[in-house]
Design a protein around this motif. Structure first.
Motif, mmCIF file in Angstrom:
data_model
loop_
_atom_site.group_PDB
_atom_site.id
_atom_site.type_symbol
_atom_site.label_atom_id
_atom_site.label_comp_id
_atom_site.label_asym_id
_atom_site.label_seq_id
_atom_site.Cartn_x
_atom_site.Cartn_y
_atom_site.Cartn_z
ATOM 1 N N VAL A 145 -7.191 14.811 -1.546
ATOM 2 C CA VAL A 145 -6.798 13.421 -1.744
ATOM 3 C C VAL A 145 -5.390 13.199 -1.219
ATOM 4 C CG1 VAL A 145 -8.279 13.171 -3.781
ATOM 5 C CG2 VAL A 145 -5.874 13.792 -4.076
ATOM 6 N N LEU A 146 -5.116 11.959 -0.842
ATOM 7 C CA LEU A 146 -3.769 11.526 -0.453
ATOM 8 C C LEU A 146 -3.366 10.459 -1.451
ATOM 9 C CD1 LEU A 146 -1.509 11.824 1.640
ATOM 10 C CD2 LEU A 146 -2.643 10.056 2.997
ATOM 11 N N ASP A 147 -2.529 10.830 -2.423
ATOM 12 C CA ASP A 147 -2.306 9.960 -3.575
ATOM 13 C C ASP A 147 -1.024 10.386 -4.269
ATOM 14 O OD1 ASP A 147 -2.736 8.114 -5.602
ATOM 15 O OD2 ASP A 147 -4.836 8.646 -5.862
ATOM 16 N N ASP A 148 -0.655 9.648 -5.336
ATOM 17 C CA ASP A 148 0.371 10.153 -6.240
ATOM 18 C C ASP A 148 -0.109 11.494 -6.781
ATOM 19 O OD1 ASP A 148 2.116 7.917 -6.088
ATOM 20 O OD2 ASP A 148 0.802 6.807 -7.448
ATOM 21 N N PHE A 149 0.834 12.353 -7.155
ATOM 22 C CA PHE A 149 0.417 13.679 -7.615
ATOM 23 C C PHE A 149 -0.492 13.553 -8.835
ATOM 24 C CE2 PHE A 149 0.865 17.813 -9.697
ATOM 25 C CZ PHE A 149 0.526 18.633 -8.625
ATOM 26 N N VAL A 150 -1.639 14.221 -8.765
ATOM 27 C CA VAL A 150 -2.658 14.125 -9.814
ATOM 28 C C VAL A 150 -2.337 15.101 -10.936
ATOM 29 C CG1 VAL A 150 -5.094 14.409 -10.366
ATOM 30 C CG2 VAL A 150 -4.420 13.401 -8.165
ATOM 31 N N GLU A 195 -9.445 -0.019 2.393
ATOM 32 C CA GLU A 195 -10.170 -0.616 1.278
ATOM 33 C C GLU A 195 -9.281 -0.760 0.038
ATOM 34 O OE1 GLU A 195 -13.437 1.973 0.553
ATOM 35 O OE2 GLU A 195 -12.196 3.745 0.705
ATOM 36 N N LYS A 196 -9.669 -1.648 -0.875
ATOM 37 C CA LYS A 196 -8.804 -2.052 -1.980
ATOM 38 C C LYS A 196 -8.531 -0.956 -3.001
ATOM 39 C CE LYS A 196 -9.683 -7.014 -1.744
ATOM 40 N NZ LYS A 196 -10.194 -8.215 -2.429
ATOM 41 N N ASN A 197 -9.418 0.028 -3.132
ATOM 42 C CA ASN A 197 -9.159 1.077 -4.121
ATOM 43 C C ASN A 197 -8.315 2.211 -3.553
ATOM 44 O OD1 ASN A 197 -11.009 2.243 -2.424
ATOM 45 N ND2 ASN A 197 -12.409 2.942 -4.021
ATOM 46 N N CYS A 198 -7.748 2.004 -2.365
ATOM 47 C CA CYS A 198 -6.870 3.006 -1.756
ATOM 48 C C CYS A 198 -5.479 2.892 -2.379
ATOM 49 C CB CYS A 198 -6.811 2.784 -0.253
ATOM 50 S SG CYS A 198 -5.651 3.850 0.599
ATOM 51 N N SER A 199 -4.927 4.020 -2.821
ATOM 52 C CA SER A 199 -3.667 4.003 -3.569
ATOM 53 C C SER A 199 -2.515 3.461 -2.737
ATOM 54 C CB SER A 199 -3.342 5.408 -4.067
ATOM 55 O OG SER A 199 -3.271 6.313 -2.978
ATOM 56 N N TYR A 200 -2.392 3.891 -1.475
ATOM 57 C CA TYR A 200 -1.230 3.435 -0.702
ATOM 58 C C TYR A 200 -1.370 1.989 -0.262
ATOM 59 C CZ TYR A 200 -4.101 5.410 3.163
ATOM 60 O OH TYR A 200 -5.108 5.755 4.029
ATOM 61 N N ARG A 201 -2.592 1.493 -0.103
ATOM 62 C CA ARG A 201 -2.771 0.067 0.185
ATOM 63 C C ARG A 201 -2.296 -0.757 -1.015
ATOM 64 N NH1 ARG A 201 -7.529 -3.668 1.194
ATOM 65 N NH2 ARG A 201 -6.648 -5.676 0.585
ATOM 66 N N THR A 202 -2.656 -0.327 -2.238
ATOM 67 C CA THR A 202 -2.248 -1.037 -3.449
ATOM 68 C C THR A 202 -0.729 -1.052 -3.577
ATOM 69 O OG1 THR A 202 -4.290 -0.378 -4.554
ATOM 70 C CG2 THR A 202 -2.468 -1.091 -5.960
ATOM 71 N N TYR A 203 -0.089 0.105 -3.322
ATOM 72 C CA TYR A 203 1.364 0.201 -3.425
ATOM 73 C C TYR A 203 2.028 -0.734 -2.427
ATOM 74 C CZ TYR A 203 6.078 2.141 -3.181
ATOM 75 O OH TYR A 203 7.439 2.300 -3.192
ATOM 76 N N PHE A 204 1.583 -0.712 -1.183
ATOM 77 C CA PHE A 204 2.172 -1.523 -0.127
ATOM 78 C C PHE A 204 2.022 -3.013 -0.436
ATOM 79 C CE2 PHE A 204 1.303 -3.773 3.945
ATOM 80 C CZ PHE A 204 2.591 -3.743 4.449
ATOM 81 N N HIS A 205 0.828 -3.397 -0.832
ATOM 82 C CA HIS A 205 0.546 -4.796 -1.150
ATOM 83 C C HIS A 205 1.482 -5.289 -2.256
ATOM 84 C CE1 HIS A 205 -1.591 -8.106 -3.167
ATOM 85 N NE2 HIS A 205 -2.106 -8.368 -1.992
ATOM 86 N N LEU A 261 10.373 2.006 5.020
ATOM 87 C CA LEU A 261 9.322 2.620 4.200
ATOM 88 C C LEU A 261 9.724 4.029 3.781
ATOM 89 C CD1 LEU A 261 6.123 1.546 6.167
ATOM 90 C CD2 LEU A 261 6.854 0.693 3.950
ATOM 91 N N SER A 262 11.029 4.276 3.736
ATOM 92 C CA SER A 262 11.508 5.621 3.419
ATOM 93 C C SER A 262 11.066 6.076 2.027
ATOM 94 C CB SER A 262 13.035 5.679 3.526
ATOM 95 O OG SER A 262 13.639 4.715 2.653
ATOM 96 N N GLY A 263 10.826 5.125 1.140
ATOM 97 C CA GLY A 263 10.408 5.505 -0.212
ATOM 98 C C GLY A 263 8.910 5.608 -0.385
ATOM 99 N N VAL A 264 8.151 5.329 0.687
ATOM 100 C CA VAL A 264 6.700 5.361 0.584
ATOM 101 C C VAL A 264 6.202 6.726 1.038
ATOM 102 C CG1 VAL A 264 4.535 4.278 1.282
ATOM 103 C CG2 VAL A 264 6.603 2.899 1.064
ATOM 104 N N SER A 265 5.827 7.545 0.074
ATOM 105 C CA SER A 265 5.347 8.889 0.372
ATOM 106 C C SER A 265 4.302 9.273 -0.664
ATOM 107 C CB SER A 265 6.501 9.889 0.335
ATOM 108 O OG SER A 265 6.048 11.200 0.513
ATOM 109 N N PHE A 266 3.198 9.830 -0.191
ATOM 110 C CA PHE A 266 2.141 10.285 -1.091
ATOM 111 C C PHE A 266 1.847 11.745 -0.805
ATOM 112 C CE2 PHE A 266 1.685 5.742 -1.160
ATOM 113 C CZ PHE A 266 1.338 5.467 -2.473
ATOM 114 N N SER A 267 1.249 12.401 -1.760
ATOM 115 C CA SER A 267 0.993 13.839 -1.653
ATOM 116 C C SER A 267 -0.421 14.118 -1.182
ATOM 117 C CB SER A 267 1.206 14.519 -3.010
ATOM 118 O OG SER A 267 2.527 14.351 -3.469
#
Length: 301
Positions: A145-150, A195-205, A261-267
């Motif tokens: 997954v590419l997301d916040d740390f689970v 798609e809408k359930n994507c974590s980085y799309r939600t964060y960006f929006h 977008l320097s603060g936008v990073s996912f694991s």
């Protein structure tokens, strides 16, 4: 009820295809049909719906699947503990979204196939919450997954690398000539998003709305390649992980817009179920994944 029937049912649930299941199990399609008919008759319920070339589980099939999965796992474990060598054989079922499958995992798959030719890899392209559901239901052995740390009581998460994001557009896009951007520059612009359930799309929006953006005009895609093609055609602005943009940026087909977008990073992470028995083949896959993919950017415990 036979083990081979359960294995066929489980594979059908994973592939959603009679022809693909027949190929993986080295059966002719008619054998798959007969096995499933026999299993359904024994259970007295319909497990599968066949819609054209696609197979869907019925409600009864969904309820039966975890039991079939547990039986097959127990059989696999029993084979291992009674063998003298415990060689890595069988199947490892992997789940990941499109981005990681296309731009992060190919080198891992290649090396694993070279090191363990006797193990069959079965890949399930999934997205969002489907990935964790598949792990909890036993449909996959390992997911990426590419997301916040689970952090979860039932799932182990192995950090692999941090992935940064870029806002990109065609060199011909109106905003491509700007040396800096403010939130008002995005007024009436089109955003090409996943798609809408994507974590980085939600964060960006949410981050754009929090900075005062009007309601965003969004075009939603299920394919990263489609997003890139539309962005290159000048249809809008895309937000994508760096791993998916290297070729287009190098060739000048897309350019990075000057938005911080320097603060936008996912694991990028590898997950497996804490309570699942880890067969030698799964253990080998996990070990090679750590060796092939893991960076030292962040130390996690």
């Amino acid at each position: 009820m036979e083990i081979r029937q359960l294995k066929t049912f489980w594979t059908l649930a994973s592939t959603c295809s009679f022809s693909r299941t027949a190929e993986l199990l080295s059966y002719v399609p008619s054998t798959i049909t007969m096995q499933m008919k026999s299993l359904e008759e024994e259970l007295g319920v319909k497990l599968l719906d066949r819609l054209g070339k696609t197979v869907m589980l019925t409600d009864a099939g969904q309820q039966f699947l975890p039991y079939a999965t547990k039986i097959l796992n127990d059989v696999e474990e029993a084979k291992y503990v009674t063998s003298q060598h415990g060689e890595a054989t069988g199947t490892v079922t992997i789940g990941a979204d499109e981005v990681l499958c296309a731009y992060f995992l190919p080198s891992l798959f290649k090396r694993f196939r070279e090191d363990f030719p006797g193990v069959r890899l079965l890949f399930r392209p999934l997205s969002g919450q489907e990935l964790r559901y598949s792990l909890r239901e036993g449909l996959t052995d390992v997911i990426f997954v590419l997301d916040d740390f689970v952090e979860s009581k039932d799932l182990h998460s192995e950090f692999l690398k941090n992935e940064h994001f870029r806002m990109v557009a065609s060199p011909d896009h109106l905003l491509a000539t700007h040396s800096s951007l403010v939130i008002d520059d995005f007024h009436k612009q089109h955003f090409l998003l996943t798609e809408k359930n994507c974590s980085y799309r939600t964060y960006f929006h949410q981050s754009l709305l929090n900075k005062g953006a009007d309601a965003l005009t969004e075009l939603e895609f299920h394919s990263v390649e489609a997003i890139k093609q539309c962005a290159m055609a000048g249809l809008g602005i895309a937000l994508l992980p760096e791993m998916a943009l290297q070729e287009e940026l190098r060739e000048g087909k897309l350019m990075v817009l000057p938005w911080d977008l320097s603060g936008v990073s996912f694991s990028a992470q590898m997950l497996w179920h804490r309570e699942k028995w880890i067969s030698p083949s799964i253990a080998a896959f996990i070990q090679i994944a750590k060796s092939e993919l893991k960076t030292e950017e962040v130390s996690r415990t």
